[in-house]
Enzyme design. Structure first.
Site, PDB file in Angstrom:
ATOM      1  N   ASP A   1       1.012  -1.110  -0.144  1.00 36.68           N
ATOM      2  CA  ASP A   1       0.083   0.090   0.073  1.00 36.68           C
ATOM      3  C   ASP A   1       0.874   1.289  -0.055  1.00 36.68           C
ATOM      4  OD1 ASP A   1      -2.123  -1.651   0.022  1.00 36.68           O
ATOM      5  OD2 ASP A   1      -2.633  -0.893   2.073  1.00 36.68           O
TER       6      ASP A   1
ATOM      7  N   ASP B   1      -8.351  -8.371   8.951  1.00 33.48           N
ATOM      8  CA  ASP B   1      -7.989  -7.211   8.125  1.00 33.48           C
ATOM      9  C   ASP B   1      -8.156  -5.771   9.319  1.00 33.48           C
ATOM     10  OD1 ASP B   1      -7.532  -8.174   5.634  1.00 33.48           O
ATOM     11  OD2 ASP B   1      -9.975  -8.136   5.346  1.00 33.48           O
TER      12      ASP B   1
HETATM   13  C1  BGC Z   1      -1.820  -6.529   9.818  1.00 27.85           C
HETATM   14  C2  BGC Z   1      -0.338  -7.437  10.227  1.00 27.85           C
HETATM   15  C3  BGC Z   1      -0.407  -8.773   9.742  1.00 27.85           C
HETATM   16  C4  BGC Z   1      -1.065  -8.986   8.426  1.00 27.85           C
HETATM   17  C5  BGC Z   1      -1.124 -10.391   7.981  1.00 27.85           C
HETATM   18  C6  BGC Z   1      -2.064  -6.822   8.646  1.00 27.85           C
HETATM   19  O1  BGC Z   1      -3.137  -6.051   8.009  1.00 27.85           O
HETATM   20  O2  BGC Z   1      -1.506  -5.289   9.938  1.00 27.85           O
HETATM   21  O3  BGC Z   1       0.052  -7.109  11.790  1.00 27.85           O
HETATM   22  O4  BGC Z   1       0.705  -9.525  10.141  1.00 27.85           O
HETATM   23  O5  BGC Z   1      -2.099  -8.411   8.211  1.00 27.85           O
HETATM   24  O6  BGC Z   1      -2.207 -10.823   8.792  1.00 27.85           O
END
Ligand code: BGC
Length: 574
Positions: free
Chosen positions: A288, A512
């Site tokens: 992003d 998410d």
């Molecule tokens: C989170 C991370 C996580 C990743 C995978 C992201 O949205 O901020 O902490 O490791 O997703 O699940």
């Protein structure tokens, strides 16, 4: 992480604000045409029955220029429809390509590249003569540069072209255990998913969990005598997730030095350990971040102050180029830069500036295009790999599907067509022609009982698109814990032209973002795009979020989501 898009009209204003950095000083292949005042390499990158994509690299062997204009004439009926990195006009068979404001400077011996899409019928012959500011190029022997010989620099430093081919994927034992503990989870628990290094502490292991060396040691065991690819997500930039709150991180906007010395350097030193030299390590670089600089950092309805800050201080670009440089120098590391998804960057007014931003970042602060194996699209998003029931060129009652509410004038309807077109643009801009694309297919399957089985009715473009689309989101800008989503294509190497692999980067079942505020020590905020009762914001056209209720913090296990993903898997689980 937020996966945002931007309304097209708002995006148009970005063009004027695009980076002032010269785009395209690309290395030129050995031409053997030293006597010519200029050399032109015109390449057809991709061609289908009625259209094509071409790239042109011009090398100036004469005196330095501050502006330039290249002309050619087609022998056939080719028509340039849209270009990038040059202003292109056509009158009859005569085409003129002039510099943009940011790439007019052309020193002696330097090159500039631009590209375009065109239509044709019959044959699509390469023009035989080019003139640069009135002087004929390639003219030492009268032979135009062979269009069939790309200026291919080869695969950098002995890396294989596509690390996913012939290799098994690393199974993360921690994710696998979560999956296997769910009813029916053993059907997917042996899939390869990425390891997210989402904070400095993840290098050693969070709360007694596996650290980077633990994963690499386990990867060596799984590898045995064959080849194995392990995917690592590099995700800890200063001021992380600037257009949303759910995945805000531990580093403040100015903490670039800490990012370098306490995050990237330790990772690079572990990955350089000769013990791990036999692993193929694919990195996903900072989801992003660069797309946010292009669409959300000022002048548009979707912009945030946090993204404007990161654009102004340059710390996303510095962090990404540092990561590319340090990690790309390791012979068995393959860097893939995050490139959003079609419903975020798929308008040319967003995509062309994005390509420029990628090129600028990948060629600054010591990084070079040789540090880039490719790009990844759809990371942690839900956009379909392929929409089987309609395509961008379809019309209904004389109206293009592009004007449907869902497509909203986007140039693409799915991730595979987006990834392939983006790849052509990246090569035309100066990335190596060997680059490949990844598509995160972990949660874009859209199977289950709500999946349409054929095209929608031809009563209107909206009925046609809405009736046929497999992506059942309320709006394509929705990104958090989407209701109705399913597991997508299982990880697959080289599934299509230009695509290095389908991968599962977002581990299915990991949230998410929280659906209501939850105190935490991970820096994560509460983003209302994860709240099913919220009416949305400018980046999803102010639509309901479509998020599942009762979601935990980003990255935490979300059992109900995992069960839904299995239920709606496409291809279905057997
Ligand atoms: C989170 C991370 C996580 C990743 C995978 C992201 O949205 O901020 O902490 O490791 O997703 O699940």
């Amino acid at each position: 992480m937020s996966r945002t898009r931007l309304a097209m009209l708002a995006a148009l204003t970005l063009v004027a604000g695009a980076s002032g950095t010269a785009l395209a000083a690309v290395p030129h292949g050995s031409g053997g045409l030293a006597a010519a005042p200029c050399t032109v390499d015109y390449k057809v990158l991709n061609q289908w029955d009625s259209g094509f994509t071409a790239s042109v690299t011009v090398t100036n062997n004469g005196s330095a220029k501050s502006s330039w204009s290249l002309k050619w004439a087609y022998a056939g009926n080719q028509k340039v429809t849209s270009g990038w990195s040059a202003k292109i006009t056509q009158s009859g068979q005569n085409v003129t390509a002039s510099n943009e404001s940011y790439n007019g400077t052309l020193a002696t011996g330097s090159s500039v590249s631009f590209g375009f899409n065109g239509t044709y019928s019959g044959t699509n012959a390469v023009p035989s003569t080019f003139t640069l500011d009135g002087v004929t190029c390639n003219a030492d022997g009268g032979t135009p540069t062979d269009p069939g010989t790309p200026t291919d620099p080869g695969t950098p430093s002995g890396k294989v072209d596509n690390p996913f081919v012939g290799a098994k994927g690393y199974v993360n034992p921690e994710w696998s255990a979560h999956a296997a503990a769910e009813p029916g989870g053993s059907r997917v628990a042996n899939q390869s998913t990425a390891v997210w290094l989402d904070r400095i502490a993840a290098i050693q292991g969070v709360n007694g969990g596996m650290g980077l060396r633990d994963h690499l040691d386990e990867a060596l065991k799984q590898k045995g005598s064959g080849e194995l690819v392990i995917q690592l997500v590099i995700y800890d930039l200063p001021g992380r997730d600037c257009s949303a709150l759910a995945s805000n991180g531990e580093l403040g906007p100015t903490e670039i030095d800490k990012y370098k010395t306490q995050y990237i350097d330790p990772i690079a030193s572990i990955l350089s350990d000769p013990k791990y030299a036999g692993l193929r390590i694919a990195t996903v670089i900072e989801p992003d971040s660069l797309p946010n600089l292009v669409t959300n950092a000022g002048g548009t309805a979707g912009s945030t102050d946090a993204c404007a800050t990161m654009k102004a201080n340059g710390n996303y670009e510095k962090g990404v180029s540092y990561a590319l440089d340090k990690l790309g120098a390791i012979p068995n590391v393959y860097n893939y830069i995050d490139a959003g998804h079609h419903a975020w960057l798929g308008w040319d007014s967003n995509l062309d500036p994005s390509v420029q931003e990628f090129y600028k970042t990948a060629t600054s602060n010591g990084a070079s295009v040789n540090d880039v194996t490719g790009f990844i699209v759809n990371t942690a998003n839900y956009s379909a790999t392929k929409e089987p029931n309609f395509k961008i060129t379809d019309t209904v009652n004389g109206q293009t599907v592009r004007q449907s509410k869902w497509v909203d004038w986007n140039q693409y309807v799915d991730e595979q067509s987006y990834a392939q077109a983006l790849r052509n643009k990246l090569v035309a801009a100066g990335f190596n022609s060997t680059i490949g694309m990844l598509i995160d297919t972990s949660r874009n399957g859209w199977g289950g009982s709500a999946r349409p089985t054929g095209p929608g009715p031809q009563t209107s473009v909206d009925d046609y698109v809405n009736g046929g689309r497999i992506d059942r989101r309320i709006h394509a800008g929705n990104w958090c814990n989407q209701s109705g989503a399913g597991l997508g294509e299982r990880p697959t190497a080289a599934p299509a032209a230009g695509i290095d692999a389908y991968v599962w980067v977002k581990p299915p079942g990991e949230s998410d973002g929280a659906s209501s505020a939850i105190d935490n020590d991970e820096g994560k905020g509460f983003d209302r795009m994860c709240d099913p009762t919220y009416g949305g914001n400018a980046r999803n056209g102010n639509n309901p979020t479509g998020a599942l209720p009762n979601a935990p913090l980003a990255g935490h296990w979300f059992s109900a989501q995992f069960r839904q993903l299995m239920q709606n898997a496409y291809p279905p689980l057997s």
